[in-house]
Design an enzyme around this catalytic site. Structure first.
Site, PDB file in Angstrom:
ATOM      1  N   HIS A  70      -3.761   7.131   1.292  1.00  0.00           N
ATOM      2  CA  HIS A  70      -3.984   5.811   0.689  1.00  0.00           C
ATOM      3  C   HIS A  70      -5.401   5.376   1.025  1.00  0.00           C
ATOM      4  O   HIS A  70      -5.837   5.493   2.167  1.00  0.00           O
ATOM      5  CB  HIS A  70      -2.954   4.816   1.244  1.00  0.00           C
ATOM      6  CG  HIS A  70      -3.355   3.392   1.056  1.00  0.00           C
ATOM      7  ND1 HIS A  70      -3.696   2.882  -0.173  1.00  0.00           N
ATOM      8  CD2 HIS A  70      -3.502   2.377   1.949  1.00  0.00           C
ATOM      9  CE1 HIS A  70      -4.025   1.608  -0.040  1.00  0.00           C
ATOM     10  NE2 HIS A  70      -3.927   1.276   1.244  1.00  0.00           N
ATOM     11  N   CYS A 119       0.821  -1.221   0.000  1.00  0.00           N
ATOM     12  CA  CYS A 119       0.000   0.000   0.000  1.00  0.00           C
ATOM     13  C   CYS A 119       0.855   1.271   0.000  1.00  0.00           C
ATOM     14  O   CYS A 119       0.391   2.330  -0.430  1.00  0.00           O
ATOM     15  CB  CYS A 119      -0.920   0.017   1.211  1.00  0.00           C
ATOM     16  SG  CYS A 119      -1.987  -1.413   1.238  1.00  0.00           S
ATOM     17  N   ASN A 149      -9.910  -0.626  -2.311  1.00  0.00           N
ATOM     18  CA  ASN A 149      -8.501  -0.413  -1.991  1.00  0.00           C
ATOM     19  C   ASN A 149      -7.662  -1.008  -3.128  1.00  0.00           C
ATOM     20  O   ASN A 149      -7.654  -2.220  -3.314  1.00  0.00           O
ATOM     21  CB  ASN A 149      -8.203  -1.097  -0.649  1.00  0.00           C
ATOM     22  CG  ASN A 149      -6.746  -0.994  -0.230  1.00  0.00           C
ATOM     23  OD1 ASN A 149      -5.877  -0.664  -1.024  1.00  0.00           O
ATOM     24  ND2 ASN A 149      -6.491  -1.301   1.029  1.00  0.00           N
TER      25      ASN A 149
END
Ligand code: UT7
Length: 335
Positions: free
Chosen positions: A262, A115, A292
């Site tokens: 993020h 991530c 995501n």
């Protein structure tokens, strides 16, 4: 020393929209749970039979970014490609981009920081430009999650979160020291590596355990996440990374024009927004539409925010991410 600034942005997501209700057809989940816990309404998953892959999506986003930078593919001096879902175990996707974009035999570096991948990637590219080694660097984050998720009820705690997509930025040299990337800060804490992990295939377990057992029920093929544990660390590390960047530049929270966190979970972004007392115009989220997308999430969100006119000349833009590793970091730039 030179400065680097973003000269072009692009993103690509597959056409295929998968709503929360569609997920509930093949696993025990529901729209209310997913929206309440994550904010996600839908995500894009590559449709079976599509030609899209991680590197194909990366190349599509790159073409847009390079054109918007006013450059041609042959003007790019170096590639930095972040993904946790490469087309191959090896080689990494960077060389595939070099080939697909018909570029010169420039260097192609693969970044594996999940991530935080785009934050790490842009930081690496910034250093190459600062030293004067390169003029234009293509920085890409791309993920093809949907092929590797456990789409049964067993995997619902993880699988409903992740989506496919790609984003790309061209980072270019500028002589204007007041613009571009002001700082980047990167961190890791490997003791938590197994809290968010895909542990197979791995060199450790390859022959005896994986090939010999050929066990389709082996859960280690799928992402494992200790969700609550990760959540608790995320909110702390996001805050630290943002504060660290501000302090390093003698800036205050009130100087932030746009925070691009993020897109891990809308609740995490909202927690950070409340903690820093930022208003809705100062934080950009699109997890509702895309889920995501790991290494692609920050660059897709940055591109969308810019396309919507939410980032203006001279704005202070903060990028921050946290994820598997654990790894986390921030990038501060003057637009
Ligand atoms: O991007 C990298 C970093 N990642 C993150 O930062 C993610 C951080 N973590 C999270 O976002 C959240 O922990 C999740 C969204 C993953 C999970 O939310 P949670 O509030 O922590 O839920 P939970 O895992 O504690 O599960 C609560 C309940 C459980 O049922 P019981 O044991 O209470 O009966 C789960 O089995 O919800 C159940 N559950 C679901 N129910 C419906 C788990 N997943 C689902 C689902 N649909 N998809």
């Amino acid at each position: 020393m030179y400065n680097s600034k973003i000269s072009g942005l692009g993103y690509y997501v597959p056409d295929n929209i998968v709503t929360n209700n569609e997920l509930s057809k093949f696993m025990d989940t529901n729209d209310a749970w997913i929206q309440e816990r994550t904010g996600i309404k839908e995500r894009r998953w590559i449709k079976e039979g599509s030609d899209d892959t991680t590197s194909v999506m990366g190349a599509k986003a790159s073409r847009i970014a390079i054109e918007r930078a006013g450059l041609k593919n042959e003007d790019i001096d170096f590639i930095v490609f972040a993904t946790l879902s490469p087309d191959y175990y090896f080689p990494g996707g960077g060389v595939q981009l070099q080939e697909m974009l018909d570029m010169k035999t420039i260097g192609a570096l693969d970044v594996r920081n999940q991530c935080s991948g785009f934050i790490y990637a842009i930081s690496v590219a910034d250093q190459f430009i600062k030293t004067g080694m390169y003029n234009n660097i293509l920085v890409v984050g791309a993920e093809y999650h949907s092929s590797g998720l456990d789409k049964t009820t067993r995997g619902r705690g993880v699988s409903v979160i992740f989506g496919d997509g790609a984003g790309a930025a061209v980072l270019s040299r500028t002589n204007d020291n007041t613009k571009g990337i002001l700082s980047s800060h990167l961190h890791s804490e490997g003791k938590h590596a197994e809290e968010l992990i895909v542990s197979s295939p791995s060199s450790k377990r390859w022959i005896n355990e994986i090939i010999d057992s050929n066990n389709k029920e082996d859960e280690s093929y799928y992402p494992y996440m200790n969700g609550t544990f990760v959540f608790k660390h995320a909110v702390v590390r996001f805050s630290e990374a943002i504060n660290e960047g501000l302090q390093a530049n003698n800036l205050r929270v009130s100087d932030i024009d746009m925070l691009i966190p993020h897109q891990a979970n809308l609740r995490i972004s909202q927690f950070i927004q409340r903690k820093f007392k930022l208003n809705d115009d100062q934080v950009f989220n699109n997890i509702m539409k895309y889920g995501n997308t790991t290494a692609a999430s920050v660059i897709i969100a940055l591109t969308e925010a810019w396309e919507k006119g939410k980032i203006k000349d001279n704005d202070l833009v903060v990028l921050a991410a946290f994820g598997s590793g654990f790894t986390w970091g921030s990038v501060i730039m003057r637009w």
